[in-house]
Design a protein around this motif. Structure first.
Motif, PDB file in Angstrom:
ATOM      1  N   LEU A 255      13.070   0.115 -59.687  1.00  0.00           N
ATOM      2  CA  LEU A 255      12.032  -0.657 -59.004  1.00  0.00           C
ATOM      3  C   LEU A 255      10.759   0.145 -58.782  1.00  0.00           C
ATOM      4  O   LEU A 255       9.677  -0.422 -58.627  1.00  0.00           O
ATOM      5  N   LYS A 256      10.859   1.472 -58.769  1.00  0.00           N
ATOM      6  CA  LYS A 256       9.680   2.310 -58.546  1.00  0.00           C
ATOM      7  C   LYS A 256       8.742   2.303 -59.751  1.00  0.00           C
ATOM      8  O   LYS A 256       7.585   2.711 -59.623  1.00  0.00           O
ATOM      9  N   GLU A 257       9.231   1.863 -60.902  1.00  0.00           N
ATOM     10  CA  GLU A 257       8.395   1.856 -62.100  1.00  0.00           C
ATOM     11  C   GLU A 257       7.490   0.629 -62.173  1.00  0.00           C
ATOM     12  O   GLU A 257       6.589   0.580 -63.011  1.00  0.00           O
ATOM     13  N   VAL A 258       7.694  -0.352 -61.309  1.00  0.00           N
ATOM     14  CA  VAL A 258       6.869  -1.556 -61.332  1.00  0.00           C
ATOM     15  C   VAL A 258       5.494  -1.253 -60.760  1.00  0.00           C
ATOM     16  O   VAL A 258       5.366  -0.557 -59.745  1.00  0.00           O
ATOM     17  N   ALA A 259       4.454  -1.767 -61.412  1.00  0.00           N
ATOM     18  CA  ALA A 259       3.082  -1.530 -60.963  1.00  0.00           C
ATOM     19  C   ALA A 259       2.851  -2.146 -59.587  1.00  0.00           C
ATOM     20  O   ALA A 259       3.437  -3.177 -59.252  1.00  0.00           O
ATOM     21  N   PRO A 260       2.000  -1.512 -58.774  1.00  0.00           N
ATOM     22  CA  PRO A 260       1.762  -2.036 -57.414  1.00  0.00           C
ATOM     23  C   PRO A 260       1.213  -3.461 -57.387  1.00  0.00           C
ATOM     24  O   PRO A 260       1.502  -4.220 -56.461  1.00  0.00           O
ATOM     25  N   ASP A 261       0.415  -3.830 -58.388  1.00  0.00           N
ATOM     26  CA  ASP A 261      -0.166  -5.177 -58.373  1.00  0.00           C
ATOM     27  C   ASP A 261       0.857  -6.266 -58.676  1.00  0.00           C
ATOM     28  O   ASP A 261       0.589  -7.447 -58.430  1.00  0.00           O
ATOM     29  N   THR A 262       2.004  -5.897 -59.201  1.00  0.00           N
ATOM     30  CA  THR A 262       3.051  -6.885 -59.488  1.00  0.00           C
ATOM     31  C   THR A 262       4.271  -6.709 -58.588  1.00  0.00           C
ATOM     32  O   THR A 262       5.269  -7.407 -58.791  1.00  0.00           O
ATOM     33  N   GLN A 263       4.189  -5.809 -57.623  1.00  0.00           N
ATOM     34  CA  GLN A 263       5.316  -5.614 -56.708  1.00  0.00           C
ATOM     35  C   GLN A 263       5.603  -6.852 -55.873  1.00  0.00           C
ATOM     36  O   GLN A 263       6.748  -7.075 -55.457  1.00  0.00           O
ATOM     37  N   THR A 264       4.576  -7.652 -55.631  1.00  0.00           N
ATOM     38  CA  THR A 264       4.779  -8.849 -54.814  1.00  0.00           C
ATOM     39  C   THR A 264       5.649  -9.894 -55.522  1.00  0.00           C
ATOM     40  O   THR A 264       6.217 -10.760 -54.862  1.00  0.00           O
ATOM     41  N   LYS A 265       5.742  -9.809 -56.828  1.00  0.00           N
ATOM     42  CA  LYS A 265       6.578 -10.753 -57.566  1.00  0.00           C
ATOM     43  C   LYS A 265       8.049 -10.357 -57.544  1.00  0.00           C
ATOM     44  O   LYS A 265       8.906 -11.181 -57.867  1.00  0.00           O
ATOM     45  N   ILE A 266       8.340  -9.118 -57.190  1.00  0.00           N
ATOM     46  CA  ILE A 266       9.711  -8.616 -57.205  1.00  0.00           C
ATOM     47  C   ILE A 266      10.396  -8.981 -55.892  1.00  0.00           C
ATOM     48  O   ILE A 266       9.906  -8.673 -54.807  1.00  0.00           O
ATOM     49  N   ILE A 267      11.527  -9.635 -55.990  1.00  0.00           N
ATOM     50  CA  ILE A 267      12.355  -9.952 -54.828  1.00  0.00           C
ATOM     51  C   ILE A 267      13.682  -9.218 -55.010  1.00  0.00           C
ATOM     52  O   ILE A 267      14.457  -9.537 -55.909  1.00  0.00           O
ATOM     53  N   HIS A 268      13.910  -8.230 -54.152  1.00  0.00           N
ATOM     54  CA  HIS A 268      15.050  -7.341 -54.308  1.00  0.00           C
ATOM     55  C   HIS A 268      16.239  -7.861 -53.496  1.00  0.00           C
ATOM     56  O   HIS A 268      16.125  -8.134 -52.302  1.00  0.00           O
ATOM     57  N   HIS A 269      17.383  -7.978 -54.154  1.00  0.00           N
ATOM     58  CA  HIS A 269      18.637  -8.342 -53.497  1.00  0.00           C
ATOM     59  C   HIS A 269      19.552  -7.126 -53.573  1.00  0.00           C
ATOM     60  O   HIS A 269      20.097  -6.813 -54.636  1.00  0.00           O
ATOM     61  N   ASN A 270      19.687  -6.443 -52.457  1.00  0.00           N
ATOM     62  CA  ASN A 270      20.402  -5.165 -52.417  1.00  0.00           C
ATOM     63  C   ASN A 270      21.886  -5.401 -52.147  1.00  0.00           C
ATOM     64  O   ASN A 270      22.281  -5.774 -51.050  1.00  0.00           O
ATOM     65  N   PHE A 271      22.707  -5.169 -53.187  1.00  0.00           N
ATOM     66  CA  PHE A 271      24.164  -5.257 -53.050  1.00  0.00           C
ATOM     67  C   PHE A 271      24.825  -3.881 -53.182  1.00  0.00           C
ATOM     68  O   PHE A 271      26.043  -3.792 -53.200  1.00  0.00           O
ATOM     69  N   GLN A 272      24.015  -2.834 -53.293  1.00  0.00           N
ATOM     70  CA  GLN A 272      24.565  -1.539 -53.663  1.00  0.00           C
ATOM     71  C   GLN A 272      25.069  -0.736 -52.469  1.00  0.00           C
ATOM     72  O   GLN A 272      25.864   0.189 -52.655  1.00  0.00           O
ATOM     73  N   ASN A 273      24.658  -1.044 -51.273  1.00  0.00           N
ATOM     74  CA  ASN A 273      25.043  -0.220 -50.127  1.00  0.00           C
ATOM     75  C   ASN A 273      26.506  -0.422 -49.727  1.00  0.00           C
ATOM     76  O   ASN A 273      27.257   0.541 -49.586  1.00  0.00           O
ATOM     77  N   ASP A 274      26.914  -1.689 -49.578  1.00  0.00           N
ATOM     78  CA  ASP A 274      28.273  -1.958 -49.127  1.00  0.00           C
ATOM     79  C   ASP A 274      28.743  -3.269 -49.750  1.00  0.00           C
ATOM     80  O   ASP A 274      29.040  -4.236 -49.048  1.00  0.00           O
ATOM     81  N   PHE A 275      28.797  -3.290 -51.100  1.00  0.00           N
ATOM     82  CA  PHE A 275      29.110  -4.553 -51.764  1.00  0.00           C
ATOM     83  C   PHE A 275      30.569  -4.942 -51.597  1.00  0.00           C
ATOM     84  O   PHE A 275      30.923  -6.101 -51.785  1.00  0.00           O
TER      85      PHE A 275
END
Length: 298
Positions: free
Chosen positions: A56-76
């Protein structure tokens, strides 16, 4: 082919990237993510692997608003009892709750990776989830593409086959066979028309996660003339002779077979003017000359 799939010039509802420990495919997944963030209104990223957040860090700042992150990695697996979403959650409901889904918006889904679902949930559940994500009547949105990463060295062949049948495009990473290219992949793409394309390509990934130096690897055709293979005679080394001489062939043709009538007998029968039925009984025929009803008082 690979460049057209990433840029969206070649349509693919479900794109599956199969990698291994020796040939990782997260770089390809990042290429898809950056391209989708530029073309789509929403990109839902479902992360299950511990290193997924680096993508996710590779996404450009101007398109970060389009990214909706669903985090299942902490305690799936919900072993820690946290309030975060886990594998038992309905992925469609999770996406619908965080996104602004409607048929006027172009939506894409990126999954990193499917291996967690295949390891801890039944295989049909994973296949049904991929199919439901592309069904606009269920999601309520125009999901144009689903891109998922899968670690093929963690699963058996039957599980991989079922998921591959669900996908419309399967990209398998493989060792590079070219000195000027770092990556190689085998792509199987099912077009909307029904045509299936198989292609092997070498490529490099730039610092901006774009495909460079894409080259198709064509099969080498051996043009060396082949020497004719000598035909083996199966009767060459036998202790007896299977072939006939010309004299033996003539003698065989003159032999009168026991179940046929010679020409003289046929002519004699026809010249008498009376029709006859010729029947020659076989050895197995059983004829009883006695009257079977002779003992009856009629």
């Amino acid at each position: 082919m690979l460049g057209d799939l990433i840029k969206g010039r070649e349509k693919s509802a479900i794109s599956l990237i199969e990698d291994s420990v020796e040939e990782p495919g997260r770089g390809l997944l990042s290429c898809f993510l950056l391209s989708l963030s530029q073309r789509m209104d929403e990109v839902h990223v479902l992360t299950f692997d511990p290193k997924s957040h680096l993508m996710l860090k590779e996404v450009a700042p101007d398109t970060q608003t389009k990214i909706i992150h669903h985090n299942f990695q902490n305690d799936f697996l919900k072993w820690n009892g946290s309030a975060t979403s886990g594998l038992e959650s309905d992925l469609l409901k999770e996406i619908s709750a965080k996104g602004n889904l409607n048929k006027e918006r172009k939506v894409a889904v990126v999954i990193d990776s499917l291996s967690c679902l295949l390891l801890f949930r039944p295989v049909p559940y994973t296949c049904q989830t991929l199919h439901r994500l592309c069904n606009s009547t269920i999601t309520g949105a125009n999901v144009e593409q689903v891109v998922a990463l899968l670690h093929r060295d963690l699963h058996d062949g039957n599980s991989l086959t079922l998921v591959e049948h669900t996908a419309s495009t399967v990209i398998q990473t493989s060792p590079s066979q070219s000195e000027g290219h770092e990556f190689c992949c085998n792509t199987l793409h099912k077009k909307i028309s029904g045509k299936i394309t198989r292609i092997k390509e070498h490529f490099n990934i730039s610092e901006n996660f774009e495909i460079d130096d894409l080259t198709e690897l064509k099969a080498v055709v051996d043009t060396t003339p082949q020497q004719p293979t000598p035909q083996m005679d199966p009767a060459a080394n036998l202790t007896f002779n299977l072939s006939l001489t010309e004299e033996e062939k003539r003698a065989r043709s003159q032999v009168k077979l026991p179940y046929t009538y010679d020409q003289q007998k046929i002519e004699a029968t026809l010249s008498s003017g009376e029709g006859k039925i010729f029947y020659q009984p076989d050895e197995a025929d059983d004829f009883d000359e006695e009257d079977p009803d002779d003992d009856l008082d009629v």
